[in-house]
Design a protein around this motif. Structure first.
Motif, PDB file in Angstrom:
ATOM      1  N   LEU A 153     -11.905  -2.363  16.912  1.00  0.00           N
ATOM      2  CA  LEU A 153     -13.303  -2.436  16.078  1.00  0.00           C
ATOM      3  C   LEU A 153     -13.470  -3.544  15.451  1.00  0.00           C
ATOM      4  O   LEU A 153     -12.446  -4.116  15.017  1.00  0.00           O
ATOM      5  N   ASP A 154     -14.569  -3.970  15.462  1.00  0.00           N
ATOM      6  CA  ASP A 154     -15.056  -5.129  14.588  1.00  0.00           C
ATOM      7  C   ASP A 154     -16.467  -5.019  14.127  1.00  0.00           C
ATOM      8  O   ASP A 154     -17.140  -4.285  14.916  1.00  0.00           O
ATOM      9  N   LEU A 155     -16.825  -5.538  13.047  1.00  0.00           N
ATOM     10  CA  LEU A 155     -18.120  -5.508  12.454  1.00  0.00           C
ATOM     11  C   LEU A 155     -19.034  -6.632  13.223  1.00  0.00           C
ATOM     12  O   LEU A 155     -20.284  -6.313  13.463  1.00  0.00           O
ATOM     13  N   ALA A 156     -18.434  -7.582  13.583  1.00  0.00           N
ATOM     14  CA  ALA A 156     -19.288  -8.713  14.124  1.00  0.00           C
ATOM     15  C   ALA A 156     -19.427  -8.502  15.825  1.00  0.00           C
ATOM     16  O   ALA A 156     -18.538  -8.506  16.432  1.00  0.00           O
ATOM     17  N   GLU A 157     -20.828  -8.512  16.404  1.00  0.00           N
ATOM     18  CA  GLU A 157     -20.848  -8.610  17.478  1.00  0.00           C
ATOM     19  C   GLU A 157     -20.409  -9.855  18.390  1.00  0.00           C
ATOM     20  O   GLU A 157     -19.879  -9.663  19.450  1.00  0.00           O
ATOM     21  N   GLY A 158     -20.629 -10.846  17.513  1.00  0.00           N
ATOM     22  CA  GLY A 158     -19.823 -12.092  18.197  1.00  0.00           C
ATOM     23  C   GLY A 158     -18.593 -12.077  18.484  1.00  0.00           C
ATOM     24  O   GLY A 158     -17.838 -12.640  19.490  1.00  0.00           O
ATOM     25  N   ALA A 159     -17.814 -11.390  17.447  1.00  0.00           N
ATOM     26  CA  ALA A 159     -16.096 -11.465  17.629  1.00  0.00           C
ATOM     27  C   ALA A 159     -16.101 -10.318  19.039  1.00  0.00           C
ATOM     28  O   ALA A 159     -15.296 -10.727  19.827  1.00  0.00           O
ATOM     29  N   LEU A 160     -16.830  -9.428  19.008  1.00  0.00           N
ATOM     30  CA  LEU A 160     -16.545  -8.569  20.215  1.00  0.00           C
ATOM     31  C   LEU A 160     -16.849  -9.099  21.444  1.00  0.00           C
ATOM     32  O   LEU A 160     -16.245  -8.859  22.528  1.00  0.00           O
ATOM     33  N   GLN A 161     -18.033  -9.822  21.448  1.00  0.00           N
ATOM     34  CA  GLN A 161     -18.305 -10.624  22.651  1.00  0.00           C
ATOM     35  C   GLN A 161     -17.152 -11.425  23.116  1.00  0.00           C
ATOM     36  O   GLN A 161     -16.948 -11.588  24.402  1.00  0.00           O
ATOM     37  N   ARG A 162     -16.582 -12.131  22.125  1.00  0.00           N
ATOM     38  CA  ARG A 162     -15.757 -13.274  22.494  1.00  0.00           C
ATOM     39  C   ARG A 162     -14.342 -12.471  22.951  1.00  0.00           C
ATOM     40  O   ARG A 162     -13.739 -12.940  24.022  1.00  0.00           O
ATOM     41  N   ALA A 163     -14.201 -11.227  22.324  1.00  0.00           N
ATOM     42  CA  ALA A 163     -12.897 -10.569  22.771  1.00  0.00           C
ATOM     43  C   ALA A 163     -13.247 -10.097  23.979  1.00  0.00           C
ATOM     44  O   ALA A 163     -12.030 -10.268  24.902  1.00  0.00           O
ATOM     45  N   ARG A 164     -14.216  -9.738  24.451  1.00  0.00           N
ATOM     46  CA  ARG A 164     -14.490  -8.922  25.660  1.00  0.00           C
ATOM     47  C   ARG A 164     -14.424  -9.974  26.879  1.00  0.00           C
ATOM     48  O   ARG A 164     -13.686  -9.808  27.892  1.00  0.00           O
ATOM     49  N   GLN A 165     -14.825 -11.242  26.616  1.00  0.00           N
ATOM     50  CA  GLN A 165     -14.745 -12.232  27.470  1.00  0.00           C
ATOM     51  C   GLN A 165     -13.169 -12.623  27.729  1.00  0.00           C
ATOM     52  O   GLN A 165     -12.987 -12.859  28.761  1.00  0.00           O
ATOM     53  N   ARG A 166     -12.570 -12.804  26.633  1.00  0.00           N
ATOM     54  CA  ARG A 166     -11.174 -13.204  26.466  1.00  0.00           C
ATOM     55  C   ARG A 166     -10.259 -12.044  27.259  1.00  0.00           C
ATOM     56  O   ARG A 166      -9.423 -12.404  28.082  1.00  0.00           O
ATOM     57  N   ALA A 167     -10.733 -10.793  27.019  1.00  0.00           N
ATOM     58  CA  ALA A 167      -9.926  -9.653  27.849  1.00  0.00           C
ATOM     59  C   ALA A 167     -10.497  -9.934  29.454  1.00  0.00           C
ATOM     60  O   ALA A 167      -9.289  -9.318  30.293  1.00  0.00           O
ATOM     61  N   ALA A 168     -11.658 -10.157  29.620  1.00  0.00           N
ATOM     62  CA  ALA A 168     -12.078 -10.107  31.233  1.00  0.00           C
ATOM     63  C   ALA A 168     -11.418 -11.236  31.840  1.00  0.00           C
ATOM     64  O   ALA A 168     -10.797 -10.809  33.227  1.00  0.00           O
ATOM     65  N   ALA A 169     -10.591 -12.229  31.324  1.00  0.00           N
ATOM     66  CA  ALA A 169     -10.261 -13.129  31.891  1.00  0.00           C
ATOM     67  C   ALA A 169      -8.651 -12.658  32.159  1.00  0.00           C
ATOM     68  O   ALA A 169      -7.938 -13.473  33.086  1.00  0.00           O
ATOM     69  N   HIS A 170      -8.245 -11.442  31.713  1.00  0.00           N
ATOM     70  CA  HIS A 170      -6.906 -10.800  32.114  1.00  0.00           C
ATOM     71  C   HIS A 170      -7.061  -9.989  33.108  1.00  0.00           C
ATOM     72  O   HIS A 170      -6.028  -9.362  33.588  1.00  0.00           O
ATOM     73  N   GLY A 171      -8.103  -9.646  33.430  1.00  0.00           N
ATOM     74  CA  GLY A 171      -8.344  -8.769  34.797  1.00  0.00           C
ATOM     75  C   GLY A 171      -8.628  -7.118  34.390  1.00  0.00           C
ATOM     76  O   GLY A 171      -8.448  -6.955  33.016  1.00  0.00           O
ATOM     77  N   SER A 172      -8.847  -6.364  35.342  1.00  0.00           N
ATOM     78  CA  SER A 172      -9.376  -5.053  34.935  1.00  0.00           C
ATOM     79  C   SER A 172      -8.236  -4.188  34.572  1.00  0.00           C
ATOM     80  O   SER A 172      -8.449  -3.197  33.803  1.00  0.00           O
ATOM     81  N   GLY A 173      -6.978  -4.470  34.729  1.00  0.00           N
ATOM     82  CA  GLY A 173      -5.840  -3.708  34.338  1.00  0.00           C
ATOM     83  C   GLY A 173      -5.808  -3.876  32.894  1.00  0.00           C
ATOM     84  O   GLY A 173      -5.226  -2.896  32.309  1.00  0.00           O
ATOM     85  N   ILE A 174      -6.570  -5.058  32.187  1.00  0.00           N
ATOM     86  CA  ILE A 174      -6.461  -5.065  30.792  1.00  0.00           C
ATOM     87  C   ILE A 174      -7.804  -4.499  30.091  1.00  0.00           C
ATOM     88  O   ILE A 174      -7.683  -3.726  29.228  1.00  0.00           O
ATOM     89  N   THR A 175      -8.842  -5.076  30.740  1.00  0.00           N
ATOM     90  CA  THR A 175     -10.056  -4.438  30.240  1.00  0.00           C
ATOM     91  C   THR A 175     -10.355  -2.791  30.356  1.00  0.00           C
ATOM     92  O   THR A 175     -10.746  -2.274  29.432  1.00  0.00           O
ATOM     93  N   SER A 176      -9.763  -2.307  31.313  1.00  0.00           N
ATOM     94  CA  SER A 176      -9.723  -0.617  31.461  1.00  0.00           C
ATOM     95  C   SER A 176      -9.026  -0.108  30.193  1.00  0.00           C
ATOM     96  O   SER A 176      -9.011   1.163  29.914  1.00  0.00           O
ATOM     97  N   ARG A 177      -8.087  -0.828  29.675  1.00  0.00           N
ATOM     98  CA  ARG A 177      -7.347  -0.096  28.622  1.00  0.00           C
ATOM     99  C   ARG A 177      -7.909  -0.442  27.037  1.00  0.00           C
ATOM    100  O   ARG A 177      -7.316   0.169  26.184  1.00  0.00           O
ATOM    101  N   ILE A 178      -8.927  -1.293  26.840  1.00  0.00           N
ATOM    102  CA  ILE A 178      -9.317  -1.473  25.575  1.00  0.00           C
ATOM    103  C   ILE A 178     -10.864  -0.870  25.554  1.00  0.00           C
ATOM    104  O   ILE A 178     -11.807  -1.455  26.481  1.00  0.00           O
TER     105      ILE A 178
END
Ligand SMILES: C[S@@+](CC[C@H](N)C(=O)[O-])C[C@H]1O[C@@H](n2cnc3c(N)ncnc32)[C@H](O)[C@@H]1O
Length: 218
Positions: free
Chosen positions: A66-91
């Motif tokens: 959870l985060d208040l800031a869309e900007g934080a979540l956007q960066r976090a999603r991008q960062r997670a995506a670099a780790h592949g679907s095995g990670i993104t599917s868990r978050i």
């Protein structure tokens, strides 16, 4: 610079020029607290750019971040995506204001919240986060420690800014456990800790932390 650490303030932090250090490693308190836990579901409240959420997912946890800031979540999603679907599917990333947030029916085996400064009462927030922990589960709360070097009042809390201009609200260790009922909780760690980290300006800085780890009695 805003006086309140509100949504506008955080959105500016994440969309402005100031780097939030995207290469930051998960904090050592999470690694230590999670080491002996059975892997399960985790909530990261105020996840920022997602270092802790991604680490948890990498280690088999199913994570709600959870985060208040869309900007934080956007960066976090991008960062997670670099780790592949095995990670993104868990978050699951959710835009949430913890100031008023209450857990619905969901309960988590681990709830962590690191350096989150809601505009309302921090004690109330910790109480609500604690309510999201499943019986036998663990709560980890980390914040900047109030020391002689800082802690002068600013805005709603005790804010000051580091040399790299990161916002900082400071607390005593006891502040973190103020909302925790020890009949229901075992305090595992309540301590001050100092560590050296790389700041966003590339220099090293010393962080003084207040750390709480509590286990909900089964
Ligand atoms: C100092 S950063 C810490 C981020 C991350 N937990 C870490 O340890 O690096 C504080 C984070 O809390 C978020 N935050 C602040 N107030 C919040 C609120 N009321 N509800 C949810 N998130 C909030 C900010 O957007 C920011 O991402």
């Amino acid at each position: 610079m805003a006086e309140e650490f509100d949504k506008e303030f955080w959105e500016q932090r994440y969309t402005g020029d100031q780097s939030m250090n995207p290469d930051r490693q998960p904090n050592p308190y999470l690694l230590s607290a999670a080491r002996d836990l059975v892997v399960g579901s985790a909530l990261d409240a105020g996840c920022g750019e997602g270092a802790e959420a991604i680490w948890l997912a990498e280690h088999g946890w199913t994570v709600t971040a959870l985060d208040l800031a869309e900007g934080a979540l956007q960066r976090a999603r991008q960062r997670a995506a670099a780790h592949g679907s095995g990670i993104t599917s868990r978050i699951e990333w959710r835009q949430v204001d913890l100031t008023g947030w209450k857990p619905a029916d969901e309960r988590f085996d681990l709830v962590c919240s690191n350096y989150v400064h809601p505009t309302g009462s921090h004690e109330e927030m910790v109480r609500r986060l604690a309510a999201a922990v499943a019986p036998g589960g663990t709560l980890l709360v980390v914040d900047h420690l109030r020391t002689d070097g800082h802690g002068h009042g600013h805005g709603h809390g005790h804010g000051t800014h580091t040399r790299s201009d990161e916002p900082m609200v400071t607390r005593a260790v006891d502040d973190l456990s103020a909302g925790i009922d020890t009949d229901e909780w075992e305090i595992v760690v309540a301590q001050e800790h100092t560590r050296i980290v790389a700041a966003s300006d590339g220099e090293e800085k010393m962080l003084h932390d207040a750390v709480l780890v509590a286990r909900r009695r089964s």
